[in-house]
Design a protein around this motif. Structure first.
Motif, PDB file in Angstrom:
ATOM      1  N   MET A   1       0.856  -1.179   0.000  1.00  0.00           N
ATOM      2  CA  MET A   1       0.000   0.000   0.000  1.00  0.00           C
ATOM      3  C   MET A   1       0.899   1.239   0.000  1.00  0.00           C
ATOM      4  N   ASN A   2       0.612   2.170  -0.908  1.00  0.00           N
ATOM      5  CA  ASN A   2       1.454   3.364  -0.933  1.00  0.00           C
ATOM      6  C   ASN A   2       0.984   4.386   0.106  1.00  0.00           C
ATOM      7  N   ALA A   3       1.812   5.360   0.368  1.00  0.00           N
ATOM      8  CA  ALA A   3       1.552   6.334   1.434  1.00  0.00           C
ATOM      9  C   ALA A   3       0.306   7.167   1.158  1.00  0.00           C
ATOM     10  N   LYS A   4       0.062   7.508  -0.099  1.00  0.00           N
ATOM     11  CA  LYS A   4      -1.115   8.309  -0.442  1.00  0.00           C
ATOM     12  C   LYS A   4      -2.402   7.551  -0.123  1.00  0.00           C
ATOM     13  N   THR A   5      -2.442   6.274  -0.477  1.00  0.00           N
ATOM     14  CA  THR A   5      -3.618   5.449  -0.198  1.00  0.00           C
ATOM     15  C   THR A   5      -3.809   5.268   1.305  1.00  0.00           C
ATOM     16  N   ALA A  10      -7.180   6.069   5.634  1.00  0.00           N
ATOM     17  CA  ALA A  10      -7.294   6.178   7.095  1.00  0.00           C
ATOM     18  C   ALA A  10      -7.880   7.528   7.500  1.00  0.00           C
ATOM     19  N   THR A  11      -7.472   8.592   6.830  1.00  0.00           N
ATOM     20  CA  THR A  11      -7.955   9.929   7.188  1.00  0.00           C
ATOM     21  C   THR A  11      -9.436  10.077   6.881  1.00  0.00           C
ATOM     22  N   MET A 107      -3.585   6.510  14.211  1.00  0.00           N
ATOM     23  CA  MET A 107      -2.143   6.276  14.057  1.00  0.00           C
ATOM     24  C   MET A 107      -1.787   6.000  12.598  1.00  0.00           C
ATOM     25  N   ALA A 108      -2.643   5.268  11.890  1.00  0.00           N
ATOM     26  CA  ALA A 108      -2.399   5.009  10.466  1.00  0.00           C
ATOM     27  C   ALA A 108      -2.487   6.306   9.666  1.00  0.00           C
ATOM     28  N   GLN A 115       4.309  10.373   5.927  1.00  0.00           N
ATOM     29  CA  GLN A 115       4.924   9.743   4.753  1.00  0.00           C
ATOM     30  C   GLN A 115       4.509  10.407   3.451  1.00  0.00           C
ATOM     31  N   TYR A 116       3.270  10.855   3.364  1.00  0.00           N
ATOM     32  CA  TYR A 116       2.762  11.368   2.089  1.00  0.00           C
ATOM     33  C   TYR A 116       2.743  12.894   2.053  1.00  0.00           C
TER      34      TYR A 116
END
Length: 122
Positions: A1-5, A10-11, A107-108, A115-116
């Motif tokens: 899973m990439n940081a954007k996803t 999660a957001t 946290m995710a 990260q993104y």
């Protein structure tokens, strides 16, 4: 899973949870009754409701780093305090599922934010 996803998944989930739970403080009796049972004053459900709705919006709109970090801190305080409150009044372990689950999603989202979003700003 990439940081954007990770970040947006999660957001979005966290913002939806916060907005719905915040609105429920004004639309249903059960959240206010829970606040009272936990030993908090009557006005506390208004404070939590407004804070969660404002925080949900702040999670998904572009903000400078410092305010965004405070949004994450505020939700962390809220979810940790919910766990402690339920434990202190002797609620069953099942009452911890929502705040612990919300904390995990938070946290995710926070990890994805670093990260993104912050990586793109650098």
């Amino acid at each position: 899973m990439n940081a954007k996803t990770l970040y947006w998944g999660a957001t979005s989930l966290l913002a939806l949870f916060a907005a719905v739970s915040g609105a429920m403080y004004f639309l249903a009796e059960a959240p206010a009754q829970t606040i009272e049972r936990l030993g908090y004053p009557d006005y506390f459900h208004v404070l939590l409701g407004v804070g969660k709705i404002v925080g949900a919006v702040a999670l998904v709109v572009p903000l400078p780093r410092s305010p965004k970090e405070w949004v994450y801190a505020g939700f962390t305080f809220d979810f940790v305090a919910a766990v402690i409150s339920h434990v202190m009044v002797g609620d069953p372990v099942s009452s911890l599922v929502m705040p612990v689950g919300a904390l995990a999603v938070l946290m995710a989202s926070y990890a994805g934010y670093h990260q993104y979003v912050l990586a793109e700003e650098a």
